[in-house]
Design an enzyme around this catalytic site. Structure first.
Site, PDB file in Angstrom:
ATOM      1  N   LEU A 150      -0.575  -7.870   6.413  1.00  0.00           N
ATOM      2  CA  LEU A 150       0.025  -7.075   7.513  1.00  0.00           C
ATOM      3  C   LEU A 150      -0.035  -5.596   7.164  1.00  0.00           C
ATOM      4  O   LEU A 150       0.450  -4.709   7.957  1.00  0.00           O
ATOM      5  CB  LEU A 150       1.445  -7.497   7.443  1.00  0.00           C
ATOM      6  CG  LEU A 150       1.665  -8.944   8.119  1.00  0.00           C
ATOM      7  CD1 LEU A 150       3.025  -9.202   8.038  1.00  0.00           C
ATOM      8  CD2 LEU A 150       1.198  -8.854   9.485  1.00  0.00           C
ATOM      9  N   GLY A 191       7.194 -12.994   0.584  1.00  0.00           N
ATOM     10  CA  GLY A 191       5.987 -13.065   1.174  1.00  0.00           C
ATOM     11  C   GLY A 191       6.091 -12.121   2.524  1.00  0.00           C
ATOM     12  O   GLY A 191       5.217 -12.421   3.180  1.00  0.00           O
ATOM     13  N   GLY A 251      -0.444  -8.939   1.717  1.00  0.00           N
ATOM     14  CA  GLY A 251      -1.154  -7.635   2.211  1.00  0.00           C
ATOM     15  C   GLY A 251      -1.830  -7.895   3.505  1.00  0.00           C
ATOM     16  O   GLY A 251      -2.412  -6.626   3.849  1.00  0.00           O
ATOM     17  N   LYS A 284      -4.787  -5.074   4.385  1.00  0.00           N
ATOM     18  CA  LYS A 284      -6.168  -5.798   3.847  1.00  0.00           C
ATOM     19  C   LYS A 284      -6.999  -6.638   4.982  1.00  0.00           C
ATOM     20  O   LYS A 284      -6.571  -6.592   6.078  1.00  0.00           O
ATOM     21  CB  LYS A 284      -5.436  -6.868   2.994  1.00  0.00           C
ATOM     22  CG  LYS A 284      -4.989  -6.320   1.459  1.00  0.00           C
ATOM     23  CD  LYS A 284      -4.790  -7.443   0.465  1.00  0.00           C
ATOM     24  CE  LYS A 284      -4.355  -6.854  -0.766  1.00  0.00           C
ATOM     25  NZ  LYS A 284      -4.223  -8.124  -1.758  1.00  0.00           N
ATOM     26  N   TYR A 302       6.770 -18.130 -14.817  1.00  0.00           N
ATOM     27  CA  TYR A 302       5.896 -16.822 -14.723  1.00  0.00           C
ATOM     28  C   TYR A 302       5.425 -16.568 -16.244  1.00  0.00           C
ATOM     29  O   TYR A 302       6.125 -15.947 -17.166  1.00  0.00           O
ATOM     30  CB  TYR A 302       6.607 -15.616 -14.201  1.00  0.00           C
ATOM     31  CG  TYR A 302       6.983 -15.939 -12.790  1.00  0.00           C
ATOM     32  CD1 TYR A 302       6.708 -16.940 -12.050  1.00  0.00           C
ATOM     33  CD2 TYR A 302       8.376 -15.036 -12.135  1.00  0.00           C
ATOM     34  CE1 TYR A 302       7.080 -17.206 -10.787  1.00  0.00           C
ATOM     35  CE2 TYR A 302       8.779 -15.165 -10.942  1.00  0.00           C
ATOM     36  CZ  TYR A 302       8.130 -16.458 -10.150  1.00  0.00           C
ATOM     37  OH  TYR A 302       8.695 -16.647  -8.695  1.00  0.00           O
TER      38      TYR A 302
END
Length: 299
Positions: free
Chosen positions: A206, A199, A204, A209, A52
């Site tokens: 659910l 996840g 998003g 979005k 990351y």
């Protein structure tokens, strides 16, 4: 906040935990403050990776917790090696690389041990025994307390269950990705290996979005699943709460690792564990809202 023991380890993990990948590196002071607010409010598990932001994410976590290191659980990952020109990364699960990479992670995290060191992927073509040897050696040296893998591949997970001492598997799991329910969740529960779910909000989809094609689901199917979540929302509860409560329902799941990058997201995450668990009827209602996916590869 509620806590569960991660597999056969002695790590007490908050049932909602902090996925650090999305933390903005542009404002480190703000990100560090957010991490500390999470800790102050009961989140104990913080998940990062050397991949990351080319290690900068590990540095943020290290700076945030250098004063209270023993009170938090820091997890990071290894296996994706950045190319020297910075153009991308290559998969490298070999023993010599893992033994070298851990030193850089320890330095960035400003610590002399990692609570949970995870293989960041994996295939059946890997030198699995060699990879396990690396983790076992690091554990013996005290540089890591425990190790696990991050994988959604049942065939890879089964090999590590048989051949290693992993205490955890991180995997994608949500109402829109129920593949773990086919066989993996039961296997890991029987093997006393904890699941760290990522996840949970399905990008998003659910939680409000606009619907779009996701995995092998059509836009219409995604919309139907989101509506089913919405139908369970009660006063003072959000769709995110319902979506995460679904993920926390299976006994194998220890924690939902949520990507958090803003204070409102943190505040919402902190409310989730205190909500009433979904009833069996509610779980069944959600499952009936959408057909389950099955693994087509890596079975």
């Amino acid at each position: 906040m509620h806590y569960k023991v991660l597999g056969k380890s002695d790590l007490q993990v908050s049932t909602v935990s902090f996925g650090c990948m999305s933390l903005p590196a542009a404002n480190p002071a703000e990100s560090i403050q957010l991490l500390n607010q999470a800790f102050t409010n009961g989140i104990t598990y913080f998940d990062t990776a050397d991949l990351y932001d080319k290690g900068e994410n590990e540095k943020l976590v290290g700076q945030a917790f250098r004063e209270n290191r023993q009170q938090v659980i820091i997890a990071t990952k290894v296996g994706n090696q950045w190319r020297s020109d910075g153009s991308g990364w290559d998969w490298n699960p070999r023993k010599d690389y893992i033994l070298k990479a851990v030193e850089s992670s320890l330095q960035r995290l400003q610590t002399d041990y990692i609570d949970l060191y995870q293989l960041h992927g994996g295939t059946l073509d890997d030198p699995i025994d060699e990879t396990i040897e690396a983790f076992e050696r690091l554990q013996q040296q005290g540089k890591i307390r425990y190790y696990g893998i991050s994988s959604i591949r049942p065939n890879v997970i089964r090999e590590y269950v048989k051949r290693s001492n992993i205490v955890s598997v991180m995997m994608q799991y949500s109402l829109l990705d129920r593949r773990p329910e086919e066989t993996v969740l039961d296997l890991l529960k029987e093997s006393q290996i904890g699941v760290l779910a990522r996840g949970s909000l399905a990008q998003g989809l659910l939680t409000g979005k606009p619907p779009k094609v996701y995995l092998n689901y059509s836009e219409k199917e995604v919309e139907k699943a989101a509506q089913a979540i919405q139908n369970l929302v009660k006063e003072n509860l959000s769709p995110a709460t319902m979506a995460v409560q679904y993920v926390l329902h299976p006994p194998a799941v220890v924690s939902a690792v949520l990507g958090i990058r803003t204070l409102p997201q943190l505040q919402e995450a902190l409310h989730i564990p205190n909500a009433e668990a979904l009833s069996e009827n509610n779980i069944h209602f959600l499952q009936e809202s959408i057909r389950p996916l099955l693994y087509e590869q890596h079975r």
